[in-house]
Design a protein around this motif. Structure first.
Motif, PDB file in Angstrom:
ATOM      1  N   SER A  63       0.816  -1.215   0.000  1.00  0.00           N
ATOM      2  CA  SER A  63       0.000   0.000   0.000  1.00  0.00           C
ATOM      3  C   SER A  63       0.846   1.261   0.000  1.00  0.00           C
ATOM      4  CB  SER A  63      -0.927  -0.006   1.222  1.00  0.00           C
ATOM      5  OG  SER A  63      -0.149  -0.050   2.422  1.00  0.00           O
ATOM      6  N   ASP A  64       1.986   1.224   0.644  1.00  0.00           N
ATOM      7  CA  ASP A  64       2.880   2.383   0.708  1.00  0.00           C
ATOM      8  C   ASP A  64       4.304   1.867   0.917  1.00  0.00           C
ATOM      9  OD1 ASP A  64       3.877   4.960   0.884  1.00  0.00           O
ATOM     10  OD2 ASP A  64       3.334   5.198   3.000  1.00  0.00           O
ATOM     11  N   PRO A  65       4.871   1.246  -0.109  1.00  0.00           N
ATOM     12  CA  PRO A  65       6.104   0.476   0.095  1.00  0.00           C
ATOM     13  C   PRO A  65       7.318   1.322   0.469  1.00  0.00           C
ATOM     14  CG  PRO A  65       5.541   0.597  -2.238  1.00  0.00           C
ATOM     15  CD  PRO A  65       4.373   1.153  -1.485  1.00  0.00           C
ATOM     16  N   THR A  66       8.064   0.787   1.421  1.00  0.00           N
ATOM     17  CA  THR A  66       9.377   1.349   1.777  1.00  0.00           C
ATOM     18  C   THR A  66      10.494   0.468   1.244  1.00  0.00           C
ATOM     19  OG1 THR A  66       9.464   0.120   3.858  1.00  0.00           O
ATOM     20  CG2 THR A  66       8.392   2.277   3.899  1.00  0.00           C
ATOM     21  N   VAL A 109       1.302 -17.008   1.549  1.00  0.00           N
ATOM     22  CA  VAL A 109       0.849 -15.979   0.614  1.00  0.00           C
ATOM     23  C   VAL A 109      -0.674 -15.976   0.519  1.00  0.00           C
ATOM     24  CG1 VAL A 109       0.863 -15.301  -1.819  1.00  0.00           C
ATOM     25  CG2 VAL A 109       2.994 -15.910  -0.683  1.00  0.00           C
ATOM     26  N   ARG A 110      -1.275 -17.164   0.582  1.00  0.00           N
ATOM     27  CA  ARG A 110      -2.750 -17.215   0.600  1.00  0.00           C
ATOM     28  C   ARG A 110      -3.301 -16.418   1.764  1.00  0.00           C
ATOM     29  NH1 ARG A 110      -6.182 -18.635   3.622  1.00  0.00           N
ATOM     30  NH2 ARG A 110      -4.668 -19.600   5.025  1.00  0.00           N
ATOM     31  N   ALA A 111      -2.704 -16.609   2.959  1.00  0.00           N
ATOM     32  CA  ALA A 111      -3.175 -15.882   4.142  1.00  0.00           C
ATOM     33  C   ALA A 111      -2.892 -14.387   4.020  1.00  0.00           C
ATOM     34  CB  ALA A 111      -2.505 -16.452   5.388  1.00  0.00           C
ATOM     35  N   LEU A 112      -1.749 -14.028   3.440  1.00  0.00           N
ATOM     36  CA  LEU A 112      -1.421 -12.605   3.266  1.00  0.00           C
ATOM     37  C   LEU A 112      -2.404 -11.949   2.299  1.00  0.00           C
ATOM     38  CD1 LEU A 112       2.480 -12.711   2.965  1.00  0.00           C
ATOM     39  CD2 LEU A 112       1.143 -11.952   4.936  1.00  0.00           C
ATOM     40  N   ALA A 113      -2.675 -12.637   1.199  1.00  0.00           N
ATOM     41  CA  ALA A 113      -3.567 -12.062   0.193  1.00  0.00           C
ATOM     42  C   ALA A 113      -4.998 -11.941   0.704  1.00  0.00           C
ATOM     43  CB  ALA A 113      -3.532 -12.921  -1.073  1.00  0.00           C
ATOM     44  N   ALA A 114      -5.372 -12.813   1.655  1.00  0.00           N
ATOM     45  CA  ALA A 114      -6.728 -12.786   2.195  1.00  0.00           C
ATOM     46  C   ALA A 114      -6.902 -11.726   3.275  1.00  0.00           C
ATOM     47  CB  ALA A 114      -7.081 -14.159   2.762  1.00  0.00           C
ATOM     48  N   GLY A 115      -5.794 -11.184   3.780  1.00  0.00           N
ATOM     49  CA  GLY A 115      -5.867 -10.220   4.863  1.00  0.00           C
ATOM     50  C   GLY A 115      -5.675  -8.800   4.386  1.00  0.00           C
ATOM     51  N   PRO A 116      -5.512  -7.876   5.336  1.00  0.00           N
ATOM     52  CA  PRO A 116      -5.283  -6.473   4.977  1.00  0.00           C
ATOM     53  C   PRO A 116      -4.017  -6.323   4.143  1.00  0.00           C
ATOM     54  CG  PRO A 116      -5.764  -6.708   7.320  1.00  0.00           C
ATOM     55  CD  PRO A 116      -5.543  -8.087   6.783  1.00  0.00           C
ATOM     56  N   ARG A 117      -4.041  -5.379   3.250  1.00  0.00           N
ATOM     57  CA  ARG A 117      -2.901  -5.160   2.359  1.00  0.00           C
ATOM     58  C   ARG A 117      -1.689  -4.727   3.170  1.00  0.00           C
ATOM     59  NH1 ARG A 117      -3.246  -1.161  -2.904  1.00  0.00           N
ATOM     60  NH2 ARG A 117      -1.279  -1.788  -3.897  1.00  0.00           N
ATOM     61  N   LEU A 118      -0.554  -5.337   2.890  1.00  0.00           N
ATOM     62  CA  LEU A 118       0.670  -4.991   3.588  1.00  0.00           C
ATOM     63  C   LEU A 118       1.209  -3.649   3.086  1.00  0.00           C
ATOM     64  CD1 LEU A 118       2.560  -8.421   3.645  1.00  0.00           C
ATOM     65  CD2 LEU A 118       1.228  -7.379   5.484  1.00  0.00           C
ATOM     66  N   ARG A 119       1.995  -3.020   3.908  1.00  0.00           N
ATOM     67  CA  ARG A 119       2.613  -1.745   3.521  1.00  0.00           C
ATOM     68  C   ARG A 119       3.630  -1.938   2.400  1.00  0.00           C
ATOM     69  NH1 ARG A 119       6.406   1.778   7.697  1.00  0.00           N
ATOM     70  NH2 ARG A 119       6.800   3.567   6.308  1.00  0.00           N
ATOM     71  N   ASN A 120       4.428  -2.999   2.494  1.00  0.00           N
ATOM     72  CA  ASN A 120       5.542  -3.186   1.562  1.00  0.00           C
ATOM     73  C   ASN A 120       5.200  -4.183   0.465  1.00  0.00           C
ATOM     74  OD1 ASN A 120       7.488  -1.474   2.910  1.00  0.00           O
ATOM     75  ND2 ASN A 120       7.542  -3.025   4.531  1.00  0.00           N
ATOM     76  N   ASP A 121       5.870  -4.020  -0.675  1.00  0.00           N
ATOM     77  CA  ASP A 121       5.744  -4.989  -1.762  1.00  0.00           C
ATOM     78  C   ASP A 121       6.276  -6.341  -1.305  1.00  0.00           C
ATOM     79  OD1 ASP A 121       4.844  -2.942  -3.387  1.00  0.00           O
ATOM     80  OD2 ASP A 121       6.816  -2.593  -4.304  1.00  0.00           O
ATOM     81  N   VAL A 122       5.610  -7.399  -1.745  1.00  0.00           N
ATOM     82  CA  VAL A 122       6.071  -8.759  -1.486  1.00  0.00           C
ATOM     83  C   VAL A 122       6.335  -9.426  -2.835  1.00  0.00           C
ATOM     84  CG1 VAL A 122       5.502 -11.027  -0.550  1.00  0.00           C
ATOM     85  CG2 VAL A 122       4.832  -8.955   0.688  1.00  0.00           C
ATOM     86  N   VAL A 123       7.532  -9.990  -2.992  1.00  0.00           N
ATOM     87  CA  VAL A 123       7.905 -10.700  -4.205  1.00  0.00           C
ATOM     88  C   VAL A 123       8.151 -12.160  -3.838  1.00  0.00           C
ATOM     89  CG1 VAL A 123       9.484 -10.845  -6.164  1.00  0.00           C
ATOM     90  CG2 VAL A 123       8.986  -8.614  -5.121  1.00  0.00           C
ATOM     91  N   VAL A 124       7.387 -13.047  -4.433  1.00  0.00           N
ATOM     92  CA  VAL A 124       7.575 -14.484  -4.211  1.00  0.00           C
ATOM     93  C   VAL A 124       8.505 -14.993  -5.305  1.00  0.00           C
ATOM     94  CG1 VAL A 124       6.462 -16.730  -4.011  1.00  0.00           C
ATOM     95  CG2 VAL A 124       5.283 -14.659  -3.197  1.00  0.00           C
ATOM     96  N   VAL A 125       9.610 -15.613  -4.911  1.00  0.00           N
ATOM     97  CA  VAL A 125      10.602 -16.111  -5.863  1.00  0.00           C
ATOM     98  C   VAL A 125      10.784 -17.609  -5.610  1.00  0.00           C
ATOM     99  CG1 VAL A 125      12.908 -15.838  -6.822  1.00  0.00           C
ATOM    100  CG2 VAL A 125      11.762 -13.876  -5.769  1.00  0.00           C
ATOM    101  N   LEU A 126      10.286 -18.412  -6.523  1.00  0.00           N
ATOM    102  CA  LEU A 126      10.438 -19.868  -6.441  1.00  0.00           C
ATOM    103  C   LEU A 126      11.453 -20.267  -7.507  1.00  0.00           C
ATOM    104  CD1 LEU A 126       6.666 -20.773  -5.985  1.00  0.00           C
ATOM    105  CD2 LEU A 126       8.371 -20.229  -4.238  1.00  0.00           C
ATOM    106  N   THR A 127      12.663 -20.516  -7.064  1.00  0.00           N
ATOM    107  CA  THR A 127      13.787 -20.650  -7.991  1.00  0.00           C
ATOM    108  C   THR A 127      13.904 -22.061  -8.543  1.00  0.00           C
ATOM    109  OG1 THR A 127      15.340 -21.191  -6.226  1.00  0.00           O
ATOM    110  CG2 THR A 127      15.074 -18.855  -6.778  1.00  0.00           C
TER     111      THR A 127
END
Length: 785
Positions: A127-130, A162-180
């Motif tokens: 929402s307001d990434p640092t 990530v399912r739980a994060l996406a279902a909850g309030p938007r986080l302040r910071n960007d989240v990048v999922v990296v499955l290498t």
């Protein structure tokens, strides 16, 4: 501090009664059990757990899908895993893409590892990434097993988080999922991400999730440097905060790497690395199945991943994304993480040294011991620190003699009783030493002498591994304080209380480390965790002393038997635990003997070999190998090594085809482009071994990726390329010099079935957990003129 005998002119103090002494020791043993139990992961939550919580049951459904089959990088099975991951993350609302690239890592003079990779990268905007928070795990498996724990568990923990994060309030910071991809082969997926993915630009904070076993508590075992801020965030958020700054120091000294290592080397990332590590017998083997994964470990891994992601997702990542000024010291205590700034390490070590110095001076002033006798006790205290770890290692040697197939294993399948036996051996050695000297030298000088070495160790660690100094500083400081208090009072209650407090400090600091380091290092190297166990036992000597007979009465009938009973009990316990371990840990189809075997064929000479990296080949492997040598030609994983070998029949296996695409001069240097096409199905790696007579390799490319400069400038270049393109690999070499050039190409595939002379492994024997198990290698040289 224990009382001395009055017969040598030293002050006589009243010993506590036998019952209070037994209660004291029982309390300390109970605290040991509590400290170890507090490390254990929680019960898994069911499928219908609240939507905002992590559920191991939901995550396990992903594990079953990802680890349904072996999915080594570049395989069709791994492509199916990638498709499933993309569908899952897209379904959760994340912008998900596949990064198709080539990574290069583990390079040095004259060699490099490369791989074609397919990283799954998903983006959840803040929402307001640092800054950016990167959640990382690897989706590929080893070639010998499906990777139910390594690393389907890590990937699944992130998917459920990530399912739980996406279902909850938007986080302040960007989240990048990296499955290498290609982590198992060469960490090349992580390198490709940092080198070329736009979301990696600018770096950020990374949380990496791994497994080096199938069970046990997830341990936050590695950090970026200057970790104080991140350690605070982890301690504040993680519901199961199992972590040790000593583990960080140990891991920094080891040659081991994960994807996390690649991001740290990039210089733009900070972060934390977590893995569960018990159950190592199944690591990288066909037994790393979903059903073997401990759901409690998965629950703890996911609980921590979700909680720490939420914590960092809401923090100002600016300060945390930069390397801090200070490493913290931290360790688990009864379910909490004790931590303090690294700047306190030296003051605490100094206080420990000062404390034992004061104790050494107080003892003669109170008539308990002379300085000379304390010095003698200090010198003699070196004996258990040396002998106890050696005896523990000796126990493993005895177990290997009894059961030779243990020889190639880090840990047995069921190591619990053996670990208890090893700790009992440590206790037996320390107590035999103590019982044999306490009447001649005195209990107080021996206990004080042991504390001297603890304090010295605290100072040494403060200098070379500051994150580990706490292991010795706190027990030494508490022991010195308790010894001084006991020396200046005759009150039996005070002396019991002092022994209890000092013992409790030693237990809560050292017992978790002993419990964590046995699975970390394995019984094969049990001397190292046994040294920590020795620290614990010697720190408990003032409490254990109360179980011995009064020194003034030891000449009475039966008194010496009472004193001998204490170390005798440890000896009996060690033997009993080892016997139970041998009875309960037997090889079978679900717990097989590991067998490592490679087939190598040199197409230039028509010679073939069976080879094994087993130090002492087991009965099955010994059918194929009958000696040891360094093979006359180099093959991947075997080059330059003394390996067990035996002659093999040359199979009708074609070597890769080499076609020269271009050969000419560019800028005064010879430039050669070739296409290598495997002629066998299932090839998962190609080695390009270029040698130049009277010249050097100044540049090279493979599959369009430039070879790192560090690998160039030699008269040879060895490229190991994993997951080569199906249609063949194109490579270009730039050579400075006019001498002849030869290109030796090796391809590798998995599976020994169908080779002449090969017989399937019997039930109870299976492929060992190495990257070369069941590998078939075929080579041939093409002169390029």
């Amino acid at each position: 501090m224990p009382a001395e005998r009055s017969g040598r002119g030293r002050r006589r103090t009243r010993r506590p009664g036998r019952l209070p002494s037994l209660i004291l020791v029982a309390l300390l043993l109970g605290l040991v059990a509590w400290s170890v139990a507090a490390l254990q992961p929680p019960a898994p939550k069911p499928v219908d757990a609240p939507v905002g919580e992590f559920s191991a049951a939901r995550a396990f459904e992903h594990v079953q899908q990802i680890a349904a089959e072996t999915h080594v990088a570049g395989s069709a099975a791994d492509d199916r895993v990638v498709e499933g991951l993309v569908a899952t993350l897209t379904g959760l609302g994340l912008d998900t893409r596949v990064q198709n690239s080539v990574g290069a890592w583990q390079y040095g003079a004259g060699s490099t590892e490369m791989a074609r990779v397919r990283n799954v990268v998903a983006f959840l905007p803040g929402s307001d990434p640092t800054g950016r928070l990167f959640l990382m795990a690897h989706h590929d498996s080893v070639e010998t097993g499906p990777g139910g724990s390594d690393d389907a568990a890590g990937v699944s923990a992130l998917l459920e988080s990530v399912r739980a994060l996406a279902a909850g309030p938007r986080l302040r910071n960007d989240v990048v999922v990296v499955l290498t991809d290609a982590e198992e082969a060469c960490l090349c997926g992580a390198e490709a991400f940092t080198a070329s993915h736009p979301l990696a630009a600018g770096g950020g904070v990374v949380l990496n999730f791994e497994a080096r076993g199938t069970s046990g508590p997830p341990i936050m075992f590695e950090t970026s440097r200057g970790n104080a801020g991140l350690a605070d965030a982890f301690a504040d958020a993680a519901p199961h905060p199992v972590a040790s700054s000593f583990a960080v120091e140990v891991y920094r000294a080891l040659p081991n790497d994960t994807d996390f290592s690649v991001l740290l080397a990039d210089g733009h990332f900070t972060g934390l690395n977590t893995a569960f590590i018990d159950g190592a017998a199944a690591y990288h083997t066909p037994q790393d199945l979903p059903g073997r994964l401990d759901r409690r470990s998965l629950q703890a891994l996911g609980d921590n991943a979700l909680a720490v992601a939420r914590e960092l997702g809401g923090r100002d990542l600016g300060p945390l994304s930069a390397v801090g000024a200070d490493d913290a010291s931290y360790f688990p205590v009864l379910g909490r993480l004790v931590r303090y700034p690294g700047k306190l390490v030296w003051p605490l070590a100094g206080m420990a040294l000062l404390g034992v110095a004061v104790l050494a001076l107080v003892l003669p002033r109170r008539g308990i011991s002379s300085l000379r006798r304390t010095a003698a006790g200090t010198a003699l205290a070196l004996v258990p620190f040396a002998l106890a770890p050696l005896a523990a290692q000796g126990l493993w040697s005895v177990l290997v003699l009894i059961r030779p197939d243990y020889g190639s294993m880090l840990d047995p399948w069921r190591p619990g009783w053996y670990r208890l036996a090893t700790v009992a051996v440590v206790a037996a050695v320390v107590l035999i030493w103590y019982a044999s000297l306490r009447r001649r030298i005195g209990a107080a000088p021996l206990a004080a002498g042991s504390l001297v070495w603890l304090a010295v160790l605290a100072a040494v660690l403060a200098a070379v591994a500051p994150g580990g100094s706490y292991l010795a500083a706190w027990p030494a400081l508490a022991g010195a304080f308790a010894g001084i208090l006991s020396a200046v009072t005759d009150n039996r209650g005070v002396r019991l209380g002092a022994a209890l407090v000092a013992g409790a400090v030693a237990v809560v600091v050292l017992a978790p480390t002993v419990a964590l380091f046995f699975p970390a290092l394995g019984l094969r190297t049990s001397a190292a965790p046994s040294f920590v166990a020795t620290l614990l036992v010697v720190a408990l000597l003032p409490a254990v002393e109360l179980l011995f007979a009064d020194p003034d009465g030891e000449q009475r009938r039966g008194a010496w038997l009472a004193s001998a009973a204490v170390p005798g009990a440890a000896v009996v316990l060690a033997a009993a635990c080892a016997a139970v371990g041998l009875s309960g840990d037997r090889f079978d189809a679900a717990h097989p003997v590991p067998s490592q075997l490679v087939y190598a064929l040199d197409g230039d000479t028509g010679r073939a070999w069976w080879a094994s990296t087993e130090a002492d080949p087991g009965a099955y492997t010994a059918r194929y190998v009958d000696g040891r040598e360094t093979l006359p030609v180099d093959f991947p994983y075997l080059a330059g090594k003394d390996v067990a070998t035996g002659p093999a029949e040359a199979a009708d296996l074609p070597a890769p085809a080499v076609a020269v695409v271009l050969d000419g001069l560019t800028g005064g240097k010879r430039q050669i482009t070739v296409r290598i096409t495997p002629q066998r199905p299932g090839v998962r790696l190609l080695v390009l071994d270029l040698s130049v007579d009277r010249g050097t390799v100044t540049a090279a490319q493979a599959a369009g990726r430039t070879v790192p400069d560090a690998a160039l400038g030699e008269d040879h270049l060895w490229i190991t390329f994993h997951a080569p393109p199906v249609g063949g690999l194109q490579a270009t070499f730039t050579v400075d010099g006019d001498g002849p050039v030869d290109l030796r190409v090796i391809d590798g595939s998995d599976g020994l079935s169908g080779l002449p002379g090969f017989q399937a492994r019997p039930e109870g024997v299976d492929a060992a957990g190495t990257h070369s198990s069941d590998l078939v290698l075929v080579s041939a040289t093409t002169p390029l003129g």
